[in-house]
Scaffold this motif. Sequence first.
Motif, PDB file in Angstrom:
ATOM      1  N   LYS A  43     -14.605  -0.643  -1.258  1.00  0.00           N
ATOM      2  CA  LYS A  43     -13.251  -0.656  -0.728  1.00  0.00           C
ATOM      3  C   LYS A  43     -12.700  -2.066  -0.744  1.00  0.00           C
ATOM      4  O   LYS A  43     -13.413  -3.025  -0.463  1.00  0.00           O
ATOM      5  CB  LYS A  43     -13.249  -0.098   0.703  1.00  0.00           C
ATOM      6  N   THR A  82       0.844  -1.180   0.000  1.00  0.00           N
ATOM      7  CA  THR A  82       0.000   0.000   0.000  1.00  0.00           C
ATOM      8  C   THR A  82       0.887   1.239   0.000  1.00  0.00           C
ATOM      9  O   THR A  82       2.106   1.148   0.115  1.00  0.00           O
ATOM     10  CB  THR A  82      -0.931   0.007   1.230  1.00  0.00           C
ATOM     11  N   SER A  86      -7.882   0.886  -4.588  1.00  0.00           N
ATOM     12  CA  SER A  86      -8.337   0.192  -3.381  1.00  0.00           C
ATOM     13  C   SER A  86      -9.616   0.787  -2.807  1.00  0.00           C
ATOM     14  O   SER A  86     -10.299   0.139  -2.014  1.00  0.00           O
ATOM     15  CB  SER A  86      -7.242   0.218  -2.313  1.00  0.00           C
ATOM     16  N   TYR A 121      -3.135   0.177  -4.522  1.00  0.00           N
ATOM     17  CA  TYR A 121      -2.252  -0.914  -4.139  1.00  0.00           C
ATOM     18  C   TYR A 121      -1.208  -1.137  -5.233  1.00  0.00           C
ATOM     19  O   TYR A 121      -1.492  -0.975  -6.428  1.00  0.00           O
ATOM     20  CB  TYR A 121      -3.036  -2.212  -3.944  1.00  0.00           C
ATOM     21  N   VAL A 124     -12.975   0.648  -7.543  1.00  0.00           N
ATOM     22  CA  VAL A 124     -12.341  -0.666  -7.474  1.00  0.00           C
ATOM     23  C   VAL A 124     -12.577  -1.410  -8.783  1.00  0.00           C
ATOM     24  O   VAL A 124     -13.616  -1.284  -9.406  1.00  0.00           O
ATOM     25  CB  VAL A 124     -12.871  -1.480  -6.279  1.00  0.00           C
ATOM     26  N   ASN A 127      -9.605  -4.456   0.871  1.00  0.00           N
ATOM     27  CA  ASN A 127      -8.442  -4.569   1.741  1.00  0.00           C
ATOM     28  C   ASN A 127      -7.467  -5.573   1.135  1.00  0.00           C
ATOM     29  O   ASN A 127      -7.768  -6.230   0.126  1.00  0.00           O
ATOM     30  CB  ASN A 127      -8.848  -4.954   3.174  1.00  0.00           C
ATOM     31  N   LYS A 128      -6.307  -5.716   1.737  1.00  0.00           N
ATOM     32  CA  LYS A 128      -5.277  -6.572   1.145  1.00  0.00           C
ATOM     33  C   LYS A 128      -5.735  -8.026   1.049  1.00  0.00           C
ATOM     34  O   LYS A 128      -5.435  -8.720   0.078  1.00  0.00           O
ATOM     35  CB  LYS A 128      -3.990  -6.471   1.951  1.00  0.00           C
TER      36      LYS A 128
END
Length: 466
Positions: free
Chosen positions: A162, A37, A101, A125, A105, A164-165
């Motif tokens: 959103k 990130t 991210s 990302y 998206v 996330n990883k």
Amino acid sequence: MSFPEYPDYKGSGVDWLDEIPEHWKVIAAKRGISVLTDFTANGSFASLAENVEYQSSGYARLIRMTDLRQNLETEGVWVDENAYRYLEKSSLTGGELLMASVGSVGLIYLMPEVDYPASLAPNMYLLKTNTSLLSKFFYWSLLSEGGQSQILQVATTTAQPKLNKDNVRSIVLALPTVQEQTKIVRFLDHETARIDALIVEQQGLIGLLKEKRQAAISHAVTNGLDTTVPMKDSGVEWVGEVPAHWNVGTLRWYATIQGGVAKGKDYEGRETVLMPYLRVANVQNGFVDLSEVKEISVLESEVERYSLRAGDVLMNEGGDNDKLGRGTVWQGQITPCLHQNHVFAIRPNNSLTAEWLATLTQSEQARFYFFLNSKQSTNLASISASNVMSLALPLPPVSEQQQILSYLDQHRAWHEQLVEVATSTVELLKERRSALISAAVTGKIDVRSWLPPASAPTQELEREAV
């Protein structure tokens, strides 16, 4: 153009993948990538470099999705060298795989090569692949229908989508050998470039057709259809010569103007009625968009004052430059219906048809007049009622107005048919592009023996699309 299938397939165990080539694998992205990130997050950057601000110039550029959409041709935001030394952990030089991210998206980009220090901006990302997964193959996999569908499914939605990883790491893909990945990448690079070139060509054709339509209108409303009639100087520089038997006068000679209702009036303690009304967004170039008609509260005594009549010409007082002054005829589709104060209602008299005035506002000459007499601000413009009514009108007799309008209607039908064909071709080409990417990265077609042709004629591809 058709491509062969693989000789042997097996079940993938994943519904949307269905079967994959016998020697391919199915993996989660976490086995082939690491997700980095930006390092401006969680307050760590702020604590390291207090009072650092994004600037319009500086030592290093922060790469945003906005910049990538425009191929880095935007001015961008920059940071000083001290800030960049911290941000080097997510530095970019070219070729890196970047993903939005937050918000948009599903947007995936390969970082272009740059000759200046650059780093990842917030809300993105940086995806780094290992030796078993080519970055460009993963790029095409993420752009495929299955890749995009997974991204949208795993994204969490609050105010905006959103990722996330862990969401990114959970994405599933079909994986051939690195050698085969290389061939698929070369195939897709070549074939999508061919399709993209055709799309640009068709979009250029659409632009050219629109220019020709504009030119046809501009010529007809200032010169008429008869090339043999005597001409005279209109006395207006931006109009030029007009047929000698035409009149030229300002709009106020031939019409009246009605202002609209202003929003936000205080009617506290007084009885009001709720009425439909037209906004700038409803008045398009040559038509009224009634897909969303809002309502406004007014006094009953004000309804007549702000009501539209069938035959009024609607013209926008402000907005983007392309919206300024554009006109269309109100046909009374909603009765009664009011109009906002940013929409003028022009009411022609008997010597000026509403259709002639609306068509004239689409001409290059009128567009030039509106631009020249408008007040300009950042990305917006506005024109006063006085300046609208000072518009010079080349005015033939009513019978000739109708004759010219009939000709332009026929020309419009021909023009719209050509634009529709070109637009349909663009959509088919985009569908083919998407299908080709998905088929290649999931093994539905075998491109191992594919070689780029010595020359790549686009006509064959265009025929397939049509």
